[in-house]
Motif scaffolding. Structure first.
Motif, PDB file in Angstrom:
ATOM      1  N   VAL A 124     -10.455  -5.247  -7.123  1.00  0.00           N
ATOM      2  CA  VAL A 124      -9.294  -6.112  -6.897  1.00  0.00           C
ATOM      3  C   VAL A 124      -9.645  -7.151  -5.845  1.00  0.00           C
ATOM      4  O   VAL A 124     -10.566  -6.975  -5.063  1.00  0.00           O
ATOM      5  CB  VAL A 124      -8.053  -5.322  -6.434  1.00  0.00           C
ATOM      6  N   ASP A 125      -8.878  -8.209  -5.821  1.00  0.00           N
ATOM      7  CA  ASP A 125      -8.967  -9.203  -4.768  1.00  0.00           C
ATOM      8  C   ASP A 125      -8.140  -8.655  -3.606  1.00  0.00           C
ATOM      9  O   ASP A 125      -6.908  -8.600  -3.679  1.00  0.00           O
ATOM     10  CB  ASP A 125      -8.412 -10.530  -5.283  1.00  0.00           C
ATOM     11  N   ALA A 126      -8.810  -8.224  -2.551  1.00  0.00           N
ATOM     12  CA  ALA A 126      -8.129  -7.548  -1.441  1.00  0.00           C
ATOM     13  C   ALA A 126      -7.064  -8.425  -0.789  1.00  0.00           C
ATOM     14  O   ALA A 126      -6.006  -7.933  -0.391  1.00  0.00           O
ATOM     15  CB  ALA A 126      -9.153  -7.094  -0.398  1.00  0.00           C
ATOM     16  N   ARG A 127      -7.315  -9.726  -0.676  1.00  0.00           N
ATOM     17  CA  ARG A 127      -6.318 -10.602  -0.053  1.00  0.00           C
ATOM     18  C   ARG A 127      -5.061 -10.697  -0.905  1.00  0.00           C
ATOM     19  O   ARG A 127      -3.946 -10.621  -0.382  1.00  0.00           O
ATOM     20  CB  ARG A 127      -6.902 -11.998   0.158  1.00  0.00           C
ATOM     21  N   ARG A 128      -5.227 -10.845  -2.211  1.00  0.00           N
ATOM     22  CA  ARG A 128      -4.061 -10.925  -3.092  1.00  0.00           C
ATOM     23  C   ARG A 128      -3.296  -9.613  -3.093  1.00  0.00           C
ATOM     24  O   ARG A 128      -2.063  -9.597  -3.078  1.00  0.00           O
ATOM     25  CB  ARG A 128      -4.484 -11.296  -4.511  1.00  0.00           C
ATOM     26  N   LEU A 129      -4.027  -8.486  -3.118  1.00  0.00           N
ATOM     27  CA  LEU A 129      -3.369  -7.183  -3.103  1.00  0.00           C
ATOM     28  C   LEU A 129      -2.574  -6.996  -1.812  1.00  0.00           C
ATOM     29  O   LEU A 129      -1.416  -6.569  -1.842  1.00  0.00           O
ATOM     30  CB  LEU A 129      -4.396  -6.062  -3.260  1.00  0.00           C
ATOM     31  N   THR A 130      -3.169  -7.324  -0.674  1.00  0.00           N
ATOM     32  CA  THR A 130      -2.482  -7.175   0.606  1.00  0.00           C
ATOM     33  C   THR A 130      -1.225  -8.040   0.666  1.00  0.00           C
ATOM     34  O   THR A 130      -0.161  -7.576   1.096  1.00  0.00           O
ATOM     35  CB  THR A 130      -3.429  -7.532   1.770  1.00  0.00           C
ATOM     36  N   CYS A 131      -1.337  -9.279   0.202  1.00  0.00           N
ATOM     37  CA  CYS A 131      -0.161 -10.169   0.199  1.00  0.00           C
ATOM     38  C   CYS A 131       0.934  -9.632  -0.718  1.00  0.00           C
ATOM     39  O   CYS A 131       2.116  -9.679  -0.378  1.00  0.00           O
ATOM     40  CB  CYS A 131      -0.568 -11.580  -0.217  1.00  0.00           C
ATOM     41  N   SER A 132       0.551  -9.112  -1.862  1.00  0.00           N
ATOM     42  CA  SER A 132       1.531  -8.557  -2.796  1.00  0.00           C
ATOM     43  C   SER A 132       2.208  -7.316  -2.225  1.00  0.00           C
ATOM     44  O   SER A 132       3.427  -7.146  -2.353  1.00  0.00           O
ATOM     45  CB  SER A 132       0.858  -8.202  -4.128  1.00  0.00           C
ATOM     46  N   LEU A 133       1.424  -6.444  -1.603  1.00  0.00           N
ATOM     47  CA  LEU A 133       1.999  -5.238  -0.996  1.00  0.00           C
ATOM     48  C   LEU A 133       2.944  -5.603   0.148  1.00  0.00           C
ATOM     49  O   LEU A 133       4.030  -5.029   0.272  1.00  0.00           O
ATOM     50  CB  LEU A 133       0.893  -4.314  -0.491  1.00  0.00           C
ATOM     51  N   ARG A 134       2.550  -6.568   0.970  1.00  0.00           N
ATOM     52  CA  ARG A 134       3.412  -6.997   2.076  1.00  0.00           C
ATOM     53  C   ARG A 134       4.716  -7.564   1.528  1.00  0.00           C
ATOM     54  O   ARG A 134       5.803  -7.229   2.020  1.00  0.00           O
ATOM     55  CB  ARG A 134       2.698  -8.031   2.940  1.00  0.00           C
ATOM     56  N   ALA A 135       4.643  -8.405   0.516  1.00  0.00           N
ATOM     57  CA  ALA A 135       5.851  -8.998  -0.064  1.00  0.00           C
ATOM     58  C   ALA A 135       6.761  -7.925  -0.652  1.00  0.00           C
ATOM     59  O   ALA A 135       7.982  -7.965  -0.486  1.00  0.00           O
ATOM     60  CB  ALA A 135       5.474 -10.022  -1.133  1.00  0.00           C
ATOM     61  N   ALA A 136       6.169  -6.931  -1.309  1.00  0.00           N
ATOM     62  CA  ALA A 136       6.967  -5.848  -1.888  1.00  0.00           C
ATOM     63  C   ALA A 136       7.634  -5.024  -0.790  1.00  0.00           C
ATOM     64  O   ALA A 136       8.809  -4.649  -0.909  1.00  0.00           O
ATOM     65  CB  ALA A 136       6.094  -4.956  -2.765  1.00  0.00           C
ATOM     66  N   VAL A 190       8.406  -6.027   2.349  1.00  0.00           N
ATOM     67  CA  VAL A 190       9.453  -6.833   2.969  1.00  0.00           C
ATOM     68  C   VAL A 190      10.661  -6.915   2.040  1.00  0.00           C
ATOM     69  O   VAL A 190      11.813  -6.787   2.476  1.00  0.00           O
ATOM     70  CB  VAL A 190       8.923  -8.239   3.328  1.00  0.00           C
ATOM     71  N   GLY A 191      10.425  -7.064   0.748  1.00  0.00           N
ATOM     72  CA  GLY A 191      11.510  -7.110  -0.230  1.00  0.00           C
ATOM     73  C   GLY A 191      12.302  -5.821  -0.287  1.00  0.00           C
ATOM     74  O   GLY A 191      13.489  -5.813  -0.624  1.00  0.00           O
ATOM     75  N   ALA A 192      11.641  -4.705   0.061  1.00  0.00           N
ATOM     76  CA  ALA A 192      12.315  -3.406   0.060  1.00  0.00           C
ATOM     77  C   ALA A 192      12.948  -3.084   1.406  1.00  0.00           C
ATOM     78  O   ALA A 192      13.471  -1.992   1.606  1.00  0.00           O
ATOM     79  CB  ALA A 192      11.319  -2.308  -0.326  1.00  0.00           C
TER      80      ALA A 192
END
Length: 89
Positions: free
Chosen positions: A54-66, A68-70
């Motif tokens: 995986v692209d670690a930067r994209r994964l980290t950004c996606s996890l952070r957004a999820a 924060v959204g929760a």
């Protein structure tokens, strides 16, 4: 996942452990069929068709957004450093 090998490096002389999943040694032509932009000095590579990356930067950004959204509060900085961790049974 493809691990390219170059003459004299550890990948060129390494082999996967038995029973560690499917893996295939590919020669330089086969490697370039999978990854045509690799350096011309590639001599082959190990291909692990069941592994992924995986692209670690994209994964980290996606996890952070999820998170924060929760409603998770993200805390950063030395004042939030974990100094110990207790595991419950």
């Amino acid at each position: 996942f493809l691990a390219p090998a170059f003459a004299g490096d550890a990948v060129a002389t390494w082999s996967p452990q038995p029973n560690s999943g499917k893996s295939y040694w590919l020669d330089d032509v086969q490697v370039r069929e999978l990854e045509p932009q690799l350096h011309p000095d590639v001599v082959g590579g190990w291909w692990f068709p069941e592994d992924a990356s995986v692209d670690a930067r994209r994964l980290t950004c996606s996890l952070r957004a999820a998170c924060v959204g929760a409603g998770v509060q993200m805390n950063f900085g030395p004042e939030w450093e974990v100094s110990s961790l207790e595991m419950s049974k």
